[in-house]
Design a protein around this motif. Structure first.
Motif, PDB file in Angstrom:
ATOM      1  N   MET A 212       0.826  -1.212   0.000  1.00  0.00           N
ATOM      2  CA  MET A 212       0.000   0.000   0.000  1.00  0.00           C
ATOM      3  C   MET A 212       0.858   1.259   0.000  1.00  0.00           C
ATOM      4  SD  MET A 212      -3.127  -0.647  -0.412  1.00  0.00           S
ATOM      5  CE  MET A 212      -4.114   0.705   0.169  1.00  0.00           C
ATOM      6  N   GLU A 213       1.962   1.261   0.735  1.00  0.00           N
ATOM      7  CA  GLU A 213       2.871   2.413   0.723  1.00  0.00           C
ATOM      8  C   GLU A 213       3.445   2.614  -0.681  1.00  0.00           C
ATOM      9  OE1 GLU A 213       4.622   2.338   5.290  1.00  0.00           O
ATOM     10  OE2 GLU A 213       5.618   1.148   3.745  1.00  0.00           O
TER      11      GLU A 213
ATOM     12  N   MET B 130      -3.780   5.705 -13.889  1.00  0.00           N
ATOM     13  CA  MET B 130      -3.886   5.832 -12.437  1.00  0.00           C
ATOM     14  C   MET B 130      -5.068   5.026 -11.894  1.00  0.00           C
ATOM     15  SD  MET B 130      -2.656   9.703 -11.626  1.00  0.00           S
ATOM     16  CE  MET B 130      -3.256  10.525 -13.091  1.00  0.00           C
ATOM     17  N   LEU B 131      -6.095   4.832 -12.704  1.00  0.00           N
ATOM     18  CA  LEU B 131      -7.216   3.994 -12.293  1.00  0.00           C
ATOM     19  C   LEU B 131      -6.749   2.559 -12.054  1.00  0.00           C
ATOM     20  CD1 LEU B 131     -10.235   3.884 -11.722  1.00  0.00           C
ATOM     21  CD2 LEU B 131     -10.586   3.367 -14.132  1.00  0.00           C
TER      22      LEU B 131
ATOM     23  N   MET C 141      -4.853  -1.117  -5.538  1.00  0.00           N
ATOM     24  CA  MET C 141      -4.931  -0.789  -4.116  1.00  0.00           C
ATOM     25  C   MET C 141      -6.224  -1.313  -3.500  1.00  0.00           C
ATOM     26  SD  MET C 141      -3.382   3.075  -4.274  1.00  0.00           S
ATOM     27  CE  MET C 141      -3.391   3.418  -2.518  1.00  0.00           C
ATOM     28  N   ALA C 142      -7.319  -1.197  -4.228  1.00  0.00           N
ATOM     29  CA  ALA C 142      -8.618  -1.640  -3.717  1.00  0.00           C
ATOM     30  C   ALA C 142      -8.700  -3.155  -3.576  1.00  0.00           C
ATOM     31  CB  ALA C 142      -9.736  -1.135  -4.626  1.00  0.00           C
ATOM     32  N   THR C 143      -7.970  -3.880  -4.416  1.00  0.00           N
ATOM     33  CA  THR C 143      -8.045  -5.347  -4.406  1.00  0.00           C
ATOM     34  C   THR C 143      -6.858  -5.980  -3.693  1.00  0.00           C
ATOM     35  OG1 THR C 143      -6.951  -5.496  -6.565  1.00  0.00           O
ATOM     36  CG2 THR C 143      -9.365  -5.413  -6.545  1.00  0.00           C
TER      37      THR C 143
ATOM     38  N   MET D 222      -9.105  -6.866 -11.817  1.00  0.00           N
ATOM     39  CA  MET D 222      -8.158  -6.213 -12.729  1.00  0.00           C
ATOM     40  C   MET D 222      -8.627  -6.338 -14.181  1.00  0.00           C
ATOM     41  SD  MET D 222      -5.811  -4.642 -11.129  1.00  0.00           S
ATOM     42  CE  MET D 222      -4.723  -4.304 -12.473  1.00  0.00           C
ATOM     43  N   LEU D 223      -9.006  -7.536 -14.589  1.00  0.00           N
ATOM     44  CA  LEU D 223      -9.461  -7.730 -15.964  1.00  0.00           C
ATOM     45  C   LEU D 223     -10.752  -6.963 -16.239  1.00  0.00           C
ATOM     46  CD1 LEU D 223      -8.656 -11.509 -16.552  1.00  0.00           C
ATOM     47  CD2 LEU D 223      -7.437  -9.517 -17.444  1.00  0.00           C
ATOM     48  N   GLY D 224     -11.645  -6.933 -15.257  1.00  0.00           N
ATOM     49  CA  GLY D 224     -12.875  -6.165 -15.405  1.00  0.00           C
ATOM     50  C   GLY D 224     -12.595  -4.681 -15.556  1.00  0.00           C
TER      51      GLY D 224
END
Length: 135
Positions: free
Chosen positions: A12-13, A61-62, A68-70, A82-84
């Motif tokens: 995350m860092e 950046m998305l 980060m979300a996953t 990621m693939l989605g």
């Protein structure tokens, strides 16, 4: 900032560093690209550069945000997310470019140059951040 020997950032860092530095770099590219576009070709070129840089930089950046979300997901869930996200970005890009193809309020050349510059810049920032975190 000095780090103790053997320090390594958490995932995350590392992703936060990538995201912040990519945002700063793309912001600077947006300002510079629009200014250069305006000087070289007027407002049409500045708009083209802004569309290209914003589209590519935002999409790149998305990907970092999805990573980060996953972070806590394991296996197929992370891969599916990621693939989605890639599929959604490609569909959105296809719709955007299809909508823009016949319009003439922007420079297609400036859009292309800005798009490519944002991709190269973001990949460079990601590579440098990860490489420097390793050692």
């Amino acid at each position: 900032m000095r780090r103790p020997p053997g320090w390594a950032p958490t995932f995350m860092e590392l992703m936060t560093m990538v995201l912040v530095r990519s945002l700063i770099a793309n912001g600077a590219l947006l300002l510079g690209g629009c200014a250069l576009g305006y000087l070289l070709g007027g407002s049409r070129s500045a708009l083209g550069a802004a569309i290209g840089i914003g589209t590519a930089g935002g999409a790149m950046m998305l990907t970092t945000l999805v990573m980060m979300a996953t972070e806590k997901m394991v296996g197929i869930g992370e891969v599916g997310a990621m693939l989605g996200s890639y599929l959604l970005k490609m569909v959105a890009l296809l719709i955007l470019l299809t909508a823009l193809v016949d319009l003439d309020f922007y420079s297609k050349t400036a859009l292309s140059v800005g798009f490519i510059a944002a991709i190269v810049l973001t990949l460079t920032v990601e590579t440098v951040v990860v490489a420097r975190s390793r050692g």
